[in-house]
Each structure stands twice: as structure tokens, then as C-alpha cells.
Motif scaffolding. Structure first.
Motif, mmCIF file in Angstrom:
data_model
loop_
_atom_site.group_PDB
_atom_site.id
_atom_site.type_symbol
_atom_site.label_atom_id
_atom_site.label_comp_id
_atom_site.label_asym_id
_atom_site.label_seq_id
_atom_site.Cartn_x
_atom_site.Cartn_y
_atom_site.Cartn_z
ATOM 1 N N CYS A 73 0.859 -1.191 0.000
ATOM 2 C CA CYS A 73 0.000 0.000 0.000
ATOM 3 C C CYS A 73 0.894 1.239 0.000
ATOM 4 O O CYS A 73 1.814 1.346 0.806
ATOM 5 C CB CYS A 73 -0.904 0.007 1.228
ATOM 6 S SG CYS A 73 -1.791 1.568 1.463
ATOM 7 N N CYS A 87 0.312 3.102 3.622
ATOM 8 C CA CYS A 87 0.728 2.512 4.906
ATOM 9 C C CYS A 87 1.734 1.376 4.754
ATOM 10 O O CYS A 87 2.278 0.907 5.742
ATOM 11 C CB CYS A 87 -0.488 2.033 5.690
ATOM 12 S SG CYS A 87 -1.286 0.583 4.973
ATOM 13 N N CYS A 146 -4.190 -0.378 0.044
ATOM 14 C CA CYS A 146 -4.949 -1.405 0.747
ATOM 15 C C CYS A 146 -6.418 -0.984 0.803
ATOM 16 O O CYS A 146 -6.764 0.150 0.469
ATOM 17 C CB CYS A 146 -4.377 -1.606 2.154
ATOM 18 S SG CYS A 146 -4.618 -0.198 3.252
ATOM 19 N N HIS A 150 -7.138 2.273 2.427
ATOM 20 C CA HIS A 150 -6.689 3.539 1.832
ATOM 21 C C HIS A 150 -7.105 3.723 0.382
ATOM 22 O O HIS A 150 -6.826 4.753 -0.224
ATOM 23 C CB HIS A 150 -5.160 3.649 1.960
ATOM 24 C CG HIS A 150 -4.725 3.783 3.385
ATOM 25 N ND1 HIS A 150 -3.946 2.845 4.017
ATOM 26 C CD2 HIS A 150 -5.013 4.735 4.309
ATOM 27 C CE1 HIS A 150 -3.751 3.222 5.277
ATOM 28 N NE2 HIS A 150 -4.388 4.356 5.482
HETATM 29 ZN ZN LIG Z 1 -2.894 1.213 3.456
#
Ligand SMILES: [Zn+2]
Ligand SMILES: [Zn+2]
Length: 230
Positions: free
Chosen positions: A101, A104, A120, A123
Motif C-alpha cells: 500500500c 501505509c 490497501c 486507503h
Molecule cells: Zn494502506
């Protein structure tokens, strides 16, 4: 982004046996023998077995190159192991690869050819999401997602592409373009305030930070209106 032909090898390990599970011998071995599984982003997986042998599994077809399958036609422990690892999210399902991601760093699975950046589920943007412009702090609302790159999309009424636009130059040229509106903004026209909320602006994806979903309050304040693109 860590996208390559072979990706998402699970570490060579045993898997826990679910409590109370009544497993036949092959299913038990599929969990208790140390194996690692590598996904190719297709139907194929490579399984490194406890003995150090490497076999190839076609998961949708239920086929394996090991003797147990080839000679006895069994749904061998390697096929079972791949199915278990896919079900438990340890390796990607057929046709998908593991990527990080961009927000993150968490591992997430996407289609093999999906253009980046990847996010992900936490997000990833959806229409209606509220986002924050990292440059100005403005609160915006997502109305359109696209796979087109920032260097392919022209900014309306300007000589620039989204990628070339001066305030966007710190962001990757291959960012996908996201269409946003300023939900609360108005401009002062000849006859007084005019809602600007239907005007769509194009941003590079990574310039936008997704705000938590479900909360109220964000985007409630008035945003100043700025030139297209920013
Ligand atoms: Zn993420
Ligand atoms: Zn096998």
C-alpha cells in the motif's frame, strides 16, 4: 511498489491446525509440513516442500507436478496447501500479485496488470470519499476515479497536463488521475455567490490523503476557490 513476475512467497513454515478439525492425512500434512508457496500472478504457484523439492501447482485446475498427483491423481498436499494459503490471505489468489500500500505499506493483493500506485482496502479511494489536499490542506470530495496517468490528462483551460502543473510536480507522473470537487465552495459571480460544487478538478492520486470514512464534520467548512488543476 514491489511488483515483479514472482512475488508473495510465504515463508517456509508450518500452519496451525484449526482446533477441533478432523483432517484426513493429506490435509493434515498440508498444514503441518513446512512448505513455502510463491504466487506467479497467474493460475500457477510454486511450492517448496519439506524435502526441498519444488512443485508447481495450478490452483483452479487442481493440478500439481508431484508424483502423488501425477501418478495417483490425488488432490495432493501441495494443492491443498496453496488453497489454504490463498483462503487465509497468505498469498494472492490466482491472477493477483502482492504489492505494498502506497500509504501505509501494508501488503495488499491486486490484479497482475493493475497500474500503480496501489492501496490497501483501508486507503483505496471510492467515489464519495472525502480527501485532504496535501499541498493546501483543503477538504475535497472524490467524484471520479480513473486509470489514466497524470502525464496523459490535460488540465482544463491550461497548457499543462496534471503531472506538469506546477504544484503537482512533486508527485509521480504515472499517478492515476482522481476527479474531485470542492463540496462547500462558492465563487462570487456578477449576480452574487455561485456554487462551484459541480466543477471537477483533476489531481494526481498521491496528492490526496483519504480522510476517515463515516465521520461528519470534514468538508463542512468553506473552501477558497483556486484555479483549475492546482
Ligand atoms: Zn494502506
Ligand atoms: Zn503435489
Amino acid at each position: 511498489m514491489t511488483q515483479s513476475g514472482t512475488t508473495a512467497a510465504s515463508s517456509r513454515t508450518t500452519l496451525p491446525v484449526p482446533r477441533g478439525a478432523e483432517l484426513d492425512e493429506r490435509s493434515l500434512r498440508a498444514r503441518t509440513e513446512p512448505m513455502s508457496v510463491t504466487a506467479f500472478g497467474t493460475d500457477l504457484y510454486e511450492v517448496e516442500s519439506a524435502s526441498g523439492e519444488t512443485y508447481h501447482v495450478n490452483l483452479p485446475a487442481g493440478r500439481c507436478t508431484c508424483p502423488d498427483h501425477a501418478f495417483r491423481g490425488e488432490r495432493c498436499k501441495h494443492v491443498r496447501r496453496v488453497a489454504i494459503e490463498v483462503n487465509e490471505g497468505r498469498v494472492p489468489p490466482p491472477g493477483e500479485v502482492a504489492v505494498d500500500c502506497a500509504t501505509c505499506g501494508a501488503t495488499t493483493f491486486v490484479a497482475r496488470d493493475a497500474p500503480g500506485p496501489h492501496f490497501c482496502s483501508e486507503h483505496r479511494l471510492r467515489p464519495g470519499d472525502r480527501v485532504r489536499d496535501r499541498e493546501t490542506g483543503d477538504r475535497l470530495q472524490v467524484v471520479a476515479l480513473s486509470d489514466r496517468r497524470a502525464d496523459e490528462v490535460a488540465v482544463e483551460n491550461s497548457v499543462y497536463t496534471v503531472a506538469d502543473y506546477p504544484s503537482n510536480r512533486g508527485y509521480p507522473a504515472d499517478d492515476p488521475v482522481v476527479g474531485v470537487v470542492y463540496p462547500q465552495s462558492v465563487r462570487i459571480g456578477a449576480d452574487g455567490p455561485v456554487p462551484e460544487s459541480l466543477r471537477v478538478y483533476s489531481f494526481p492520486r498521491t496528492r490526496l490523503e483519504r480522510l476517515p470514512r463515516g465521520g461528519r464534520g470534514d468538508g463542512r467548512r468553506m473552501n477558497r476557490v483556486q484555479p483549475a488543476g492546482r
